[in-house]
Design a protein around this motif. Structure first.
Motif, PDB file in Angstrom:
ATOM      1  N   ASP A 363       0.865  -1.182   0.000  1.00 53.33           N
ATOM      2  CA  ASP A 363       0.000   0.000   0.000  1.00 53.33           C
ATOM      3  C   ASP A 363       0.900   1.230   0.000  1.00 53.33           C
ATOM      4  O   ASP A 363       2.095   1.143   0.318  1.00 53.33           O
ATOM      5  CB  ASP A 363      -0.905  -0.009   1.241  1.00 53.33           C
ATOM      6  CG  ASP A 363      -2.041   0.996   1.140  1.00 53.33           C
ATOM      7  OD1 ASP A 363      -2.753   1.180   2.145  1.00 53.33           O
ATOM      8  OD2 ASP A 363      -2.218   1.604   0.051  1.00 53.33           O
ATOM      9  N   ASP A 364       0.326   2.388  -0.349  1.00 54.67           N
ATOM     10  CA  ASP A 364       1.094   3.628  -0.285  1.00 54.67           C
ATOM     11  C   ASP A 364       1.581   3.864   1.145  1.00 54.67           C
ATOM     12  O   ASP A 364       0.928   3.473   2.110  1.00 54.67           O
ATOM     13  CB  ASP A 364       0.232   4.808  -0.714  1.00 54.67           C
ATOM     14  CG  ASP A 364      -0.233   4.696  -2.158  1.00 54.67           C
ATOM     15  OD1 ASP A 364      -1.255   5.292  -2.487  1.00 54.67           O
ATOM     16  OD2 ASP A 364       0.433   3.996  -2.940  1.00 54.67           O
ATOM     17  N   ILE A 365       2.715   4.564   1.256  1.00 57.63           N
ATOM     18  CA  ILE A 365       3.309   4.767   2.573  1.00 57.63           C
ATOM     19  C   ILE A 365       3.845   6.188   2.714  1.00 57.63           C
ATOM     20  O   ILE A 365       4.487   6.716   1.799  1.00 57.63           O
ATOM     21  CB  ILE A 365       4.464   3.772   2.814  1.00 57.63           C
ATOM     22  CG1 ILE A 365       3.910   2.401   3.204  1.00 57.63           C
ATOM     23  CG2 ILE A 365       5.409   4.267   3.912  1.00 57.63           C
ATOM     24  CD1 ILE A 365       4.976   1.366   3.390  1.00 57.63           C
ATOM     25  N   VAL A 366       3.560   6.776   3.860  1.00 56.17           N
ATOM     26  CA  VAL A 366       4.232   7.992   4.306  1.00 56.17           C
ATOM     27  C   VAL A 366       4.750   7.738   5.708  1.00 56.17           C
ATOM     28  O   VAL A 366       4.005   7.248   6.572  1.00 56.17           O
ATOM     29  CB  VAL A 366       3.293   9.216   4.323  1.00 56.17           C
ATOM     30  CG1 VAL A 366       3.989  10.397   5.001  1.00 56.17           C
ATOM     31  CG2 VAL A 366       2.886   9.616   2.924  1.00 56.17           C
ATOM     32  N   LEU A 367       5.999   8.041   5.935  1.00 58.24           N
ATOM     33  CA  LEU A 367       6.572   8.027   7.285  1.00 58.24           C
ATOM     34  C   LEU A 367       7.296   9.353   7.466  1.00 58.24           C
ATOM     35  O   LEU A 367       8.274   9.632   6.771  1.00 58.24           O
ATOM     36  CB  LEU A 367       7.537   6.860   7.475  1.00 58.24           C
ATOM     37  CG  LEU A 367       8.279   6.845   8.827  1.00 58.24           C
ATOM     38  CD1 LEU A 367       7.292   6.711   9.991  1.00 58.24           C
ATOM     39  CD2 LEU A 367       9.306   5.716   8.876  1.00 58.24           C
ATOM     40  N   LEU A 368       6.800  10.167   8.382  1.00 59.09           N
ATOM     41  CA  LEU A 368       7.354  11.498   8.598  1.00 59.09           C
ATOM     42  C   LEU A 368       7.829  11.611  10.038  1.00 59.09           C
ATOM     43  O   LEU A 368       7.042  11.434  10.978  1.00 59.09           O
ATOM     44  CB  LEU A 368       6.285  12.556   8.294  1.00 59.09           C
ATOM     45  CG  LEU A 368       6.724  14.019   8.220  1.00 59.09           C
ATOM     46  CD1 LEU A 368       5.795  14.803   7.286  1.00 59.09           C
ATOM     47  CD2 LEU A 368       6.727  14.690   9.587  1.00 59.09           C
ATOM     48  N   GLY A 369       9.125  11.842  10.210  1.00 59.59           N
ATOM     49  CA  GLY A 369       9.703  11.981  11.543  1.00 59.59           C
ATOM     50  C   GLY A 369      10.123  13.417  11.798  1.00 59.59           C
ATOM     51  O   GLY A 369      10.644  14.094  10.903  1.00 59.59           O
ATOM     52  N   VAL A 370       9.903  13.900  13.019  1.00 62.93           N
ATOM     53  CA  VAL A 370      10.208  15.281  13.384  1.00 62.93           C
ATOM     54  C   VAL A 370      10.979  15.292  14.696  1.00 62.93           C
ATOM     55  O   VAL A 370      10.632  14.566  15.634  1.00 62.93           O
ATOM     56  CB  VAL A 370       8.920  16.118  13.551  1.00 62.93           C
ATOM     57  CG1 VAL A 370       9.262  17.563  13.878  1.00 62.93           C
ATOM     58  CG2 VAL A 370       8.056  16.033  12.296  1.00 62.93           C
ATOM     59  N   GLU A 371      12.022  16.115  14.762  1.00 63.55           N
ATOM     60  CA  GLU A 371      12.745  16.305  16.020  1.00 63.55           C
ATOM     61  C   GLU A 371      12.527  17.719  16.516  1.00 63.55           C
ATOM     62  O   GLU A 371      12.612  18.688  15.752  1.00 63.55           O
ATOM     63  CB  GLU A 371      14.242  16.038  15.845  1.00 63.55           C
ATOM     64  CG  GLU A 371      15.019  16.190  17.168  1.00 63.55           C
ATOM     65  CD  GLU A 371      16.362  15.485  17.136  1.00 63.55           C
ATOM     66  OE1 GLU A 371      16.465  14.416  16.504  1.00 63.55           O
ATOM     67  OE2 GLU A 371      17.293  16.018  17.759  1.00 63.55           O
ATOM     68  N   VAL A 372      12.194  17.831  17.800  1.00 64.58           N
ATOM     69  CA  VAL A 372      11.942  19.144  18.408  1.00 64.58           C
ATOM     70  C   VAL A 372      13.249  19.903  18.564  1.00 64.58           C
ATOM     71  O   VAL A 372      14.240  19.327  19.012  1.00 64.58           O
ATOM     72  CB  VAL A 372      11.259  18.984  19.780  1.00 64.58           C
ATOM     73  CG1 VAL A 372      11.032  20.354  20.429  1.00 64.58           C
ATOM     74  CG2 VAL A 372       9.930  18.248  19.627  1.00 64.58           C
TER      75      VAL A 372
END
Length: 372
Positions: A363-372
């Motif tokens: 399936d389509d995938i988005v993985l978005l990671g954010v660091e403060v």
């Protein structure tokens, strides 16, 4: 035929109700009434008034509770509520406005003031409707390519994020965006659009345009999501809908606010390695005329991280089929094992861990990671 505005009065004092009914009807408005909160809420759902005049001091369910419940119900969330009460301290006024009311009139009230405030808020309601319809019309002019609208980390480095986007078909059903909301305040948005036909390219372009128009300091994340829903409801095909998660990171204030529209939970990892799975219920976008959302607020510190993703990350099919709970657990474990590396390396390692070797997502995938 032009519709005459309908005003709902909710007040336990029959004299106040009668007086308001006389004032309203003399000005040409239609008026209905209830003497307690539960009956008033029932009338509001059934009759869909254009505006509600609501007392605070009522036996049983007070006006604050009634307002809160009306604001949370998709059938009544968009109806302007004006408190009209003998309670006149500032704390009560602020509380009423914060839980969903648009105005506050103190008793004893003046006829002219009541009518003036009603006119103002009915006009504002009509003006807002016109703005939304104008935005919906502009969406028909959007024909940009899907990949061109996906922001890259190097284009907005101060947002400090990394992302992986995988589209199984040419017209991917997943979407993400990262954007500035204010000075050192950023929005992170991930969505999953039902269906995988060519129309999804148009929908992702439309989502991007709508976020640019409606994600700004004037609107809370919940207000932004509600506006998106109104416009998407006009635009999407029957049976089509969108799940989404909007994370609003205020770095100066050290506050992360999360609003979810039927989307998988955010994975939040503190700098010390503690992990929280932030489940947040909310209605999907584009399916209902009225929707309700909750906001989760988390106080963050430098070095904390959070991950937004689409359900292709946690779901499996065929031989790889797994439950949602199992998929989330695997993702949490993969995120935990990346605490000591950069957020860019973390996103890459998580993808490698979940899809080793030649394993390809189904399936389509988005993985978005954010660091403060």
């Amino acid at each position: 035929m032009k519709k005459t505005p309908l005003i709902l009065i909710i007040d336990d004092n029959p004299i106040n109700v009668k007086l308001l009914e006389i004032i309203l009807k003399k000005e040409g408005y239609r008026a209905i009434s209830a003497t307690n909160g539960p009956d008033g809420r029932h009338l509001a759902e059934k009759q869909r008034p254009d505006l509600i005049l609501l007392d605070i001091m009522m036996p049983g369910e007070d006006g604050f509770d009634t307002c809160k419940q009306l604001s949370q119900r998709r059938e009544t969330t968009d109806i302007p509520i004006i408190f009209i009460s003998a309670v006149e301290d500032t704390t009560s006024k602020v509380k009423g406005l914060n839980i969903g009311a648009v105005d506050y009139i103190t008793k004893p009230f003046e006829r002219a003031e009541v009518l003036a405030r009603i006119r103002i808020h009915l006009k504002l309601k009509l003006a807002n409707k016109a703005i939304i319809e104008e935005q919906a019309a502009r969406l028909n002019q959007i024909h940009e390519a899907q990949d061109a609208i996906l922001v890259k980390p190097e284009e907005i480095p101060e947002a400090n994020f990394a992302v992986t986007y995988v589209s199984v078909l040419e017209a991917g059903g997943d979407f993400y965006s990262v954007f500035s909301v204010g000075e050192d305040i950023f929005g992170y948005f991930v969505a999953d659009i039902s269906g995988h036909d060519i129309s999804t390219s148009f929908t992702t372009a439309a989502l991007n345009a709508l976020l640019n128009q409606n994600a700004n300091p004037m609107y809370t994340p919940v207000e932004t999501m509600k506006t998106l829903n109104i416009l998407l409801k006009k635009m999407l095909n029957d049976g089509q809908h969108i799940t989404a998660c909007y994370a609003h990171l205020n770095r100066p204030g050290s506050i992360l606010s999360i609003v979810s529209a039927g989307h998988p939970p955010v994975i939040y990892i503190k700098a010390n390695g503690e992990i929280d799975v932030l489940e947040n219920p909310g209605d999907i976008l584009g399916a209902f005329d009225r929707v309700s959302f909750n906001t989760i607020r988390v106080r963050v510190s430098k070095g904390d991280r959070f991950f937004l993703y689409s359900d292709g990350i946690i779901e499996g099919f065929g031989e790889n089929k797994k439950s949602r709970e199992q998929g989330i657990k695997e993702l949490v474990d993969a995120c935990f094992n990346t605490c000591q590396i950069s957020v860019t390396q973390a996103v890459e390692k998580i993808m490698t861990s979940l899809f080793p070797g030649d394993t390809k997502p189904e399936d389509d995938i988005v993985l978005l990671g954010v660091e403060v």
